[in-house]
Design a protein around this motif. Structure first.
Motif, short mmCIF file in Angstrom:
data_model
loop_
_atom_site.label_atom_id
_atom_site.label_comp_id
_atom_site.label_asym_id
_atom_site.label_seq_id
_atom_site.Cartn_x
_atom_site.Cartn_y
_atom_site.Cartn_z
N LEU A 7 36.32 37.28 42.47
CA LEU A 7 37.26 38.35 42.78
C LEU A 7 37.38 39.27 41.58
O LEU A 7 37.42 38.81 40.44
CB LEU A 7 38.64 37.77 43.11
CG LEU A 7 38.81 37.07 44.45
CD1 LEU A 7 40.16 36.37 44.51
CD2 LEU A 7 38.67 38.05 45.60
N THR B 81 41.86 44.71 41.92
CA THR B 81 41.61 45.07 43.32
C THR B 81 41.64 43.85 44.23
O THR B 81 41.86 44.00 45.43
CB THR B 81 40.24 45.75 43.49
OG1 THR B 81 39.19 44.80 43.21
CG2 THR B 81 40.11 46.97 42.59
N GLU C 259 39.21 42.36 45.29
CA GLU C 259 38.06 42.46 46.18
C GLU C 259 36.96 41.55 45.67
O GLU C 259 36.82 41.36 44.45
CB GLU C 259 37.54 43.90 46.25
CG GLU C 259 38.54 44.90 46.83
CD GLU C 259 38.80 44.69 48.30
OE1 GLU C 259 37.86 44.31 49.03
OE2 GLU C 259 39.96 44.89 48.73
N LEU C 260 36.16 41.01 46.58
CA LEU C 260 35.02 40.20 46.17
C LEU C 260 33.95 41.10 45.57
O LEU C 260 33.70 42.20 46.06
CB LEU C 260 34.44 39.44 47.37
CG LEU C 260 35.34 38.35 47.94
CD1 LEU C 260 34.77 37.82 49.25
CD2 LEU C 260 35.51 37.22 46.94
N LYS D 138 37.59 32.22 50.87
CA LYS D 138 37.09 33.56 51.20
C LYS D 138 35.60 33.58 51.49
O LYS D 138 34.95 34.62 51.46
CB LYS D 138 37.46 34.56 50.11
CG LYS D 138 38.96 34.75 49.94
CD LYS D 138 39.27 35.95 49.08
CE LYS D 138 40.75 36.21 49.02
NZ LYS D 138 41.27 36.93 50.18
#
Length: 127
Positions: A37, A41, A43-44, A115
């Motif tokens: 991550l 953000t 985000e991946l 995830k």
């Protein structure tokens, strides 16, 4: 009186569950598992397993620094991969972040990770 300290830094991803980024007791620091991550953000990271591993080790390095150490303080690394075919590529990335003598390590293949990522790494430091 306890000497237990919770370690937290904005330079690594926030916890995505009920856990701390790291816990320090005395001169030992337990770093929670990091996945790829991007801090801020959440985000991946895009890219292949090496890009993902670099993000994971960067995240661990940020938490280690917040704890007053570095990845060179690592005494044990645990790596979880969803595909052992990624073993050699992850070894290359790990060698970018750690120098000999290397810490003790385990690497296991798992059925799944949070995830849906391909890698998670946790560490124990002596600082």
């Amino acid at each position: 009186m306890t000497n237990r300290a919770i370690i937290s830094t904005p330079n690594a991803p926030e916890a995505i569950g009920p856990y701390s980024q790291a816990v320090k007791v005395g001169n030992t620091v337990w770093l929670s598992g990091q996945i790829p991550l991007v801090p801020g953000t959440m985000e991946l990271v895009a890219g292949d397993i090496q890009d993902q591993a670099r993000q994971v080790f960067s995240n661990l390095a940020a938490v280690a620094e917040a704890a007053g150490g570095s990845l060179s303080s690592a005494v044990k690394i645990n790596i979880s991969l969803t595909d052992m075919a990624d073993f050699a590529a992850v070894n290359e990335v790990m060698a970018e972040f750690l120098q000999p003598p290397f810490p003790a390590r385990a690497c296991v293949q798992v059925a799944g990770l949070p995830k849906g990522v391909a890698i998670e790494v946790e560490a124990i430091l002596a600082v």
